[in-house]
Design an enzyme around this catalytic site. Structure first.
Site, PDB file in Angstrom:
ATOM      1  N   LYS A  14       0.827  -1.217   0.000  1.00 55.06           N
ATOM      2  CA  LYS A  14       0.000   0.000   0.000  1.00 55.06           C
ATOM      3  C   LYS A  14       0.861   1.266   0.000  1.00 55.06           C
ATOM      4  O   LYS A  14       0.595   2.182  -0.760  1.00 55.06           O
ATOM      5  CB  LYS A  14      -0.925   0.031   1.227  1.00 55.06           C
ATOM      6  CG  LYS A  14      -1.910  -1.110   1.304  1.00 55.06           C
ATOM      7  CD  LYS A  14      -2.938  -0.894   2.419  1.00 55.06           C
ATOM      8  CE  LYS A  14      -2.376  -0.876   3.812  1.00 55.06           C
ATOM      9  NZ  LYS A  14      -1.901  -2.185   4.294  1.00 55.06           N
ATOM     10  N   ARG A  89     -10.157   0.556   8.244  1.00 56.72           N
ATOM     11  CA  ARG A  89      -9.728  -0.790   8.597  1.00 56.72           C
ATOM     12  C   ARG A  89     -10.825  -1.582   9.275  1.00 56.72           C
ATOM     13  O   ARG A  89     -10.611  -2.753   9.618  1.00 56.72           O
ATOM     14  CB  ARG A  89      -8.542  -0.697   9.543  1.00 56.72           C
ATOM     15  CG  ARG A  89      -7.173  -0.932   8.878  1.00 56.72           C
ATOM     16  CD  ARG A  89      -6.141  -0.732   9.950  1.00 56.72           C
ATOM     17  NE  ARG A  89      -4.900  -1.396   9.722  1.00 56.72           N
ATOM     18  CZ  ARG A  89      -3.804  -0.797   9.252  1.00 56.72           C
ATOM     19  NH1 ARG A  89      -3.831   0.453   8.894  1.00 56.72           N
ATOM     20  NH2 ARG A  89      -2.691  -1.482   9.145  1.00 56.72           N
ATOM     21  N   ARG A 128      11.214  -5.999   5.931  1.00 56.96           N
ATOM     22  CA  ARG A 128      11.040  -4.571   6.239  1.00 56.96           C
ATOM     23  C   ARG A 128      11.486  -4.284   7.681  1.00 56.96           C
ATOM     24  O   ARG A 128      12.102  -3.264   7.963  1.00 56.96           O
ATOM     25  CB  ARG A 128       9.579  -4.158   6.033  1.00 56.96           C
ATOM     26  CG  ARG A 128       9.365  -2.662   6.211  1.00 56.96           C
ATOM     27  CD  ARG A 128       7.974  -2.231   5.827  1.00 56.96           C
ATOM     28  NE  ARG A 128       6.987  -2.594   6.834  1.00 56.96           N
ATOM     29  CZ  ARG A 128       5.680  -2.420   6.692  1.00 56.96           C
ATOM     30  NH1 ARG A 128       5.201  -1.915   5.575  1.00 56.96           N
ATOM     31  NH2 ARG A 128       4.849  -2.768   7.642  1.00 56.96           N
ATOM     32  N   ARG A 134      11.008  -1.092  12.178  1.00 58.03           N
ATOM     33  CA  ARG A 134       9.657  -0.868  12.692  1.00 58.03           C
ATOM     34  C   ARG A 134       9.355  -1.936  13.734  1.00 58.03           C
ATOM     35  O   ARG A 134       9.447  -3.126  13.447  1.00 58.03           O
ATOM     36  CB  ARG A 134       8.652  -0.943  11.538  1.00 58.03           C
ATOM     37  CG  ARG A 134       7.881   0.342  11.367  1.00 58.03           C
ATOM     38  CD  ARG A 134       6.927   0.244  10.232  1.00 58.03           C
ATOM     39  NE  ARG A 134       5.686  -0.391  10.623  1.00 58.03           N
ATOM     40  CZ  ARG A 134       4.583  -0.337   9.895  1.00 58.03           C
ATOM     41  NH1 ARG A 134       4.577   0.311   8.759  1.00 58.03           N
ATOM     42  NH2 ARG A 134       3.489  -0.937  10.297  1.00 58.03           N
ATOM     43  N   ARG A 145      -1.292  -9.071  13.293  1.00 55.53           N
ATOM     44  CA  ARG A 145      -1.783  -8.074  12.327  1.00 55.53           C
ATOM     45  C   ARG A 145      -2.495  -8.759  11.163  1.00 55.53           C
ATOM     46  O   ARG A 145      -3.497  -8.245  10.649  1.00 55.53           O
ATOM     47  CB  ARG A 145      -0.627  -7.200  11.836  1.00 55.53           C
ATOM     48  CG  ARG A 145      -0.180  -6.209  12.911  1.00 55.53           C
ATOM     49  CD  ARG A 145       1.239  -5.753  12.704  1.00 55.53           C
ATOM     50  NE  ARG A 145       1.390  -4.911  11.530  1.00 55.53           N
ATOM     51  CZ  ARG A 145       2.535  -4.793  10.852  1.00 55.53           C
ATOM     52  NH1 ARG A 145       3.605  -5.469  11.217  1.00 55.53           N
ATOM     53  NH2 ARG A 145       2.581  -4.003   9.815  1.00 55.53           N
TER      54      ARG A 145
HETATM   55  P1  AMP Z   1       0.179   0.595   9.148  1.00 53.54           P
HETATM   56  O1  AMP Z   1       1.365   1.467   9.074  1.00 53.54           O
HETATM   57  O2  AMP Z   1      -0.952   1.046   8.295  1.00 53.54           O
HETATM   58  O3  AMP Z   1       0.513  -0.860   8.911  1.00 53.54           O
HETATM   59  O4  AMP Z   1      -0.363   0.666  10.647  1.00 53.54           O
HETATM   60  C1  AMP Z   1       0.430   0.261  11.753  1.00 53.54           C
HETATM   61  C2  AMP Z   1      -0.447   0.064  12.987  1.00 53.54           C
HETATM   62  O5  AMP Z   1      -1.100   1.295  13.311  1.00 53.54           O
HETATM   63  C3  AMP Z   1      -1.586  -0.934  12.823  1.00 53.54           C
HETATM   64  O6  AMP Z   1      -1.169  -2.274  13.065  1.00 53.54           O
HETATM   65  C4  AMP Z   1      -2.571  -0.441  13.882  1.00 53.54           C
HETATM   66  O7  AMP Z   1      -2.162  -0.816  15.185  1.00 53.54           O
HETATM   67  C5  AMP Z   1      -2.422   1.073  13.770  1.00 53.54           C
HETATM   68  N1  AMP Z   1      -3.372   1.625  12.768  1.00 53.54           N
HETATM   69  C6  AMP Z   1      -3.064   2.216  11.578  1.00 53.54           C
HETATM   70  N2  AMP Z   1      -4.172   2.587  10.914  1.00 53.54           N
HETATM   71  C7  AMP Z   1      -5.214   2.217  11.695  1.00 53.54           C
HETATM   72  C8  AMP Z   1      -6.620   2.283  11.557  1.00 53.54           C
HETATM   73  N3  AMP Z   1      -7.195   2.812  10.464  1.00 53.54           N
HETATM   74  N4  AMP Z   1      -7.388   1.795  12.572  1.00 53.54           N
HETATM   75  C9  AMP Z   1      -6.834   1.270  13.671  1.00 53.54           C
HETATM   76  N5  AMP Z   1      -5.516   1.135  13.869  1.00 53.54           N
HETATM   77  C10 AMP Z   1      -4.697   1.611  12.892  1.00 53.54           C
END
Ligand code: AMP
Length: 190
Positions: A14, A89, A128, A134, A145
């Protein structure tokens, strides 16, 4: 206004494809993951709250993320469109996004779902983690996740299929080829 939701499991590409779309269509980028990580880095109350969820591979509660997104969206004026990366999400987040856009006389233009096999997702995320450090890119958190994606996030696909917004694209292979398929789909709704 071109409002693109880029959808897919963690590690589906993404972020990579968002960057390319932003450049091509001159869009604003809203990544809720990036916003939350910035809050964590700055040690804000929101960041402290989010940290516990993120480190466990769980979703930050809907009301928190929805409020945060509304604020970020308000700050993006005079743009050709927005790419929503990592939001929505959950079904309630999807409903909230529709309501927010409707209030602005807009709608979701297209939902691009990147489909990648689970074994490849795990491989990419581990890699990654080694490169970016991260903290949630470790095997245990990755598995949570992916479960969260399956149980809480992927049901949104059915919703967008019903509304005719969903475009599924194979997210494995050459990055430029994948981008080409996305561009073809986006150009049809532009
Ligand atoms: P990402 O960078 O999009 O993979 O997000 C990393 C983490 O941030 C996720 O595993 C969630 O814990 C939190 N997170 C990001 N976006 C959301 C969302 N829209 N709703 C809830 N938690 C989020």
């Amino acid at each position: 206004m071109l409002n693109i939701v880029i959808f897919g499991a963690p590690g589906s590409g993404k972020g990579t494809q968002s960057e390319k779309l932003i450049e091509k269509y001159n869009l604003a980028h809203i990544s809720t993951g990036d916003v939350l990580r910035a809050e964590m880095k700055n040690g804000t109350e929101l960041g402290k709250l989010a940290e516990g969820y993120i480190s466990q591979g769980q979703l930050v509660p809907d009301d928190v993320v929805i409020g945060m997104l509304a604020n970020v969206l308000d700050s993006k004026n005079d743009v050709a469109g927005v790419i929503f990366d990592g939001f929505p999400r959950t079904i309630p987040q999807g409903e909230a996004l529709e309501a927010m856009l409707k209030k602005r006389g807009q709608d979701v233009s297209i939902v691009v779902s990147l489909e990648v096999e689970e074994s490849e997702l795990i491989e990419r995320l581990i890699k990654r983690g080694q490169q970016s450090g991260r903290s949630d890119d470790n095997l245990e958190t990755i598995k949570s996740r992916l479960d969260v994606y399956k149980n809480q996030t992927s049901p949104l696909k059915e919703h967008y299929k019903t509304t005719g917004k969903l475009m599924t694209i194979k997210g494995q292979g050459d990055i430029e080829d994948i981008f080409g398929l996305i561009v073809e789909a986006v150009d049809k709704v532009k």
